[in-house]
Enzyme design. Structure first.
Site, short mmCIF file in Angstrom:
data_model
loop_
_atom_site.label_atom_id
_atom_site.label_comp_id
_atom_site.label_asym_id
_atom_site.label_seq_id
_atom_site.Cartn_x
_atom_site.Cartn_y
_atom_site.Cartn_z
N ALA A 41 22.42 34.22 30.46
CA ALA A 41 22.18 33.51 31.71
C ALA A 41 20.69 33.31 31.92
O ALA A 41 19.91 34.26 31.86
CB ALA A 41 22.77 34.29 32.87
N HIS A 57 30.26 31.37 38.81
CA HIS A 57 30.29 31.27 37.35
C HIS A 57 30.78 32.57 36.73
O HIS A 57 31.60 32.57 35.80
CB HIS A 57 28.89 30.96 36.80
CG HIS A 57 28.60 29.50 36.66
ND1 HIS A 57 28.96 28.79 35.55
CD2 HIS A 57 27.97 28.64 37.49
CE1 HIS A 57 28.58 27.54 35.70
NE2 HIS A 57 27.97 27.41 36.87
N ARG A 58 30.30 33.69 37.24
CA ARG A 58 30.70 35.00 36.72
C ARG A 58 32.20 35.22 36.91
O ARG A 58 32.90 35.67 36.01
CB ARG A 58 29.90 36.09 37.42
CG ARG A 58 29.65 37.31 36.59
CD ARG A 58 28.77 38.29 37.34
NE ARG A 58 27.38 38.07 37.06
CZ ARG A 58 26.68 38.80 36.22
NH1 ARG A 58 27.24 39.81 35.59
NH2 ARG A 58 25.42 38.55 36.01
N ARG A 61 34.28 33.16 34.47
CA ARG A 61 34.31 33.71 33.11
C ARG A 61 35.25 34.91 33.00
O ARG A 61 35.85 35.13 31.97
CB ARG A 61 32.91 34.13 32.67
CG ARG A 61 31.99 32.99 32.35
CD ARG A 61 30.72 33.44 31.67
NE ARG A 61 30.00 34.49 32.34
CZ ARG A 61 29.07 34.31 33.25
NH1 ARG A 61 28.76 33.10 33.65
NH2 ARG A 61 28.43 35.34 33.78
#
Length: 178
Positions: A41, A57-58, A61
């Protein structure tokens, strides 16, 4: 699309505009590899909105990813991630470049270090970067310098990448590779 062919790992560059689907494309390629995954990142959370973006985003994922923060020293992070046997996803070169410019780092030297680290990485690497040269000429010097540096960086990475795709409206268009 396979990201491994024969004995050598592939380097894949995914280009696109803002919200084009490039990060989703890169994530799906990494997940299809069937290997452990490492996310490098480059974003930094300087405000609440960016903190929310990073958290989203985390969450997208999930737990099957390891994450290394690399806002400036991306070459060292690639070396660390490559030793773990993962497929590496770098998201994104655009934020990395803006971080370098903000810290007044030598872009040419840092690009050379990045390319050397990418070439030496023993695992597949998927790189996300914005294509910023398709719009009007920016009105100020800093914005023009950034646009020019981003265009050169994308060209330098595309030259060494095995596969290059441009993503628009969520659809990948192959520019280079099988």
């Amino acid at each position: 699309m396979a990201i491994m062919t024969g004995p050598s790992p592939l380097m894949t560059l995914i280009l696109g505009g803002a919200r084009s689907g490039k990060s989703s494309r890169a994530q799906s390629l990494a997940e299809a590899a069937g290997r452990k995954r490492c996310y490098l990142a480059t974003a930094q959370a300087f405000d609440g909105e960016m903190k929310q973006r990073i958290a989203a985003h985390r969450a997208q994922r999930g737990d099957n990813w390891s994450t290394l923060e690399a806002p400036l020293d991306l070459a060292d992070a690639i070396a660390d991630a490559g030793r773990s046997g993962d497929v590496v996803l770098i998201d994104c070169l655009t934020l990395w470049l803006s971080n370098l410019m903000h810290h007044e780092r030598n872009i040419g030297e840092e690009t050379d270090r990045l390319i050397a680290a990418l070439k030496a990485c023993p695992v597949p690497v998927i790189i996300v970067s914005n294509e910023v040269g398709l719009s009007i000429v920016p009105e100020n010097r800093l914005a023009r310098a950034f646009r020019d540096a981003q265009g050169r960086l994308n060209q330098d990475i595309a030259a060494v990448a095995d596969i290059v795709e441009l993503v628009a409206a969520g659809l990948p268009l192959k520019l280079k590779g099988q």
